[in-house]
Scaffold this active site. Structure first.
Site, PDB file in Angstrom:
ATOM      1  N   ASP A 110       1.488  26.516 -38.907  1.00 12.23           N
ATOM      2  CA  ASP A 110       2.317  26.418 -40.115  1.00 12.23           C
ATOM      3  C   ASP A 110       3.775  26.648 -39.766  1.00 12.23           C
ATOM      4  O   ASP A 110       4.180  27.757 -39.423  1.00 12.23           O
ATOM      5  CB  ASP A 110       1.854  27.452 -41.138  1.00 12.23           C
ATOM      6  CG  ASP A 110       2.487  27.227 -42.506  1.00 12.23           C
ATOM      7  OD1 ASP A 110       3.270  26.275 -42.648  1.00 12.23           O
ATOM      8  OD2 ASP A 110       2.204  28.009 -43.422  1.00 12.23           O
TER       9      ASP A 110
ATOM     10  N   ASP B 286       7.493  20.584 -42.772  1.00  8.76           N
ATOM     11  CA  ASP B 286       6.500  21.643 -42.908  1.00  8.76           C
ATOM     12  C   ASP B 286       5.104  21.149 -42.557  1.00  8.76           C
ATOM     13  O   ASP B 286       4.511  20.356 -43.287  1.00  8.76           O
ATOM     14  CB  ASP B 286       6.525  22.166 -44.347  1.00  8.76           C
ATOM     15  CG  ASP B 286       5.511  23.279 -44.586  1.00  8.76           C
ATOM     16  OD1 ASP B 286       5.059  23.884 -43.611  1.00  8.76           O
ATOM     17  OD2 ASP B 286       5.185  23.521 -45.754  1.00  8.76           O
TER      18      ASP B 286
END
Length: 429
Positions: free
Chosen positions: A107, A290
């Site tokens: 992440d 992201d």
């Protein structure tokens, strides 16, 4: 939650501000809303997890048989094989001494690292409790973990062991089914106020790798790729540098945006976006890159322009929240082009569609990967270039120079061969 740099403030279905994001949580939100060794670079594999049944609802499963082969040292950049089993990407991370290996979601939109949501945290002689509790919420707060913070040895690759890395032992959590935790590769500022008692920011794995001399530069490169068949060995992450084997041509760098809130993340400016002859993003605007967001998300007014440009397209409000594209329009879909620092980065028609194996039975139509944000442009989070964009490009996250880089790959365009000359013309090269 409020709109502090580490929090989200939008509604669940269309949350654009993914302050501490991860892919499984975002798709769960859609369903709920519808209803190196010293001075070296080390290349680490990424692993995709398979969601049985609908990937929006299923549990990922990963083959974990590889951990025993990890060695103690390495003399330079090293690539470790990884297996793609479906949708989410994970990396194999060892914790403790001797190490227990965990499959952790990768992440770039959050910065806390933790284990225990699947395989439980195994304490060894290197596991030292900090005397603090840790709590992190994701998205609008329905995704979270809480537990106890430890300092421990964290092994990212053979010979790449970080000592006294702060990690969480997740005693309580939601929406992390099928994975063992998360490795946070965002800026350390995103760890603010996650510890009790609060002692300030938590150094990330990249911070400590640099401090301990495991890497010379605080840079990492990621190569994701579509997985046409399963299993598939197709992803890598390179800590401390970049790996030219995974991209084509030059890397185009763009500075971290100065626009809040995106500036607190791997945030950049897109100067324009077009769908065929239609303008989707008309002026320079800020958003983030992201890996913890599955889709490509656009501010609502930008998304409306995209939706209106595709005949018959609509949002499946009652089921998934995804865009539905009639089959009659699929054959005439146009490229979606993002201009970043003067260069065009394209999502061709196939890149804008979910693979058929990942569909939720939409009937005579296809689901798309472009989605709305839940707020109009001007919020400081006007787009998210998520996993479905990153699968098409090599992406470099360069903290030393406060920039993000993008390069074309063999899988930028749909066919799994090097980019043809006619397609390279899109980039202006």
């Amino acid at each position: 939650m409020d709109c502090q740099p580490h929090r989200s403030c939008n509604q669940a279905e269309t949350s654009l501000i993914v302050m501490r994001s991860f892919s499984a949580f975002l798709f769960a939100v859609l369903i709920a809303a519808s209803r190196s060794t010293s001075w070296a670079s080390v290349t680490i594999p990424l692993r995709k997890l398979e969601f049985t049944g609908s990937y929006l609802q299923g549990s990922p499963h990963a083959d974990r048989a590889r951990a025993a082969s990890f060695l103690e040292t390495t003399s330079g950049p090293e690539t470790i094989p990884a297996t793609s089993m479906g949708y989410q990407y994970t990396v194999r991370v060892g914790v403790g001494s001797p190490a227990t290996y965990y499959d952790l979601l990768v992440d770039t939109g959050s910065s806390n690292t933790f284990v225990g949501t699947g395989k439980k945290y195994v304490r060894t002689s290197t596991s030292v409790p900090t005397g603090q509790n840790v709590t992190v919420t994701y998205g609008t707060g329905t995704g979270f973990f809480s537990g106890i913070e430890y300092n421990d040895t964290v092994t990212l690759a053979p010979g790449f062991a970080i000592k006294n890395q702060s990690i969480g032992d997740a005693l309580n959590s939601s929406t992390f089914e099928g994975v063992d935790g998360l490795i946070g590769l965002g800026p350390a500022d995103l760890t603010e106020h996650t510890l009790t008692p609060d002692t300030g920011l938590i150094p990330t794995v990249m911070d400590n790798a640099l401090k301990q001399g495991l890497i010379k530069n605080q840079i990492f490169g990621i190569s994701f790729a579509p997985a046409p068949t399963l299993p598939d060995t197709n992803g890598v992450i390179t800590y401390g540098g970049i790996d030219p084997a995974w991209y084509i041509g030059d890397i185009t760098y763009t500075p971290i945006t100065k626009t809040s809130q995106s500036s607190g993340y791997w945030g950049i400016n897109v100067t324009q976006a077009t769908y065929g002859a239609h303008t989707v993003i008309p002026q320079s605007t800020a958003g983030i890159v992201d890996s913890g967001t599955n889709l490509v998300r656009l501010a609502d007014d930008f998304f409306s322009r995209y939706l209106e440009a595709i005949p018959g397209a609509y949002v499946d409000v009652n089921k998934t929240g995804l865009i539905v594209i009639p089959l009659i329009s699929v054959g005439t879909m146009q490229p979606l082009n993002f201009t970043i620092n003067g260069r065009v980065f394209t999502m061709d028609a196939a890149a804008q569609l979910l693979p058929m194996r990942e569909h939720l039975n939409p009937g005579g139509a296809r689901y798309g990967v472009i989605n709305k944000a839940g707020a109009n442009s001007g919020s400081g989070f006007d787009f998210i270039l998520g996993l479905k964009f990153m699968e098409r490009y090599y992406v470099v996250f360069d903290a030393d120079n406060s920039r993000v880089g993008f390069a074309y790959t063999n899988h930028t365009f749909t066919r799994n061969t090097p980019v043809a000359e006619r397609e390279l013309r899109i980039t202006g090269e």
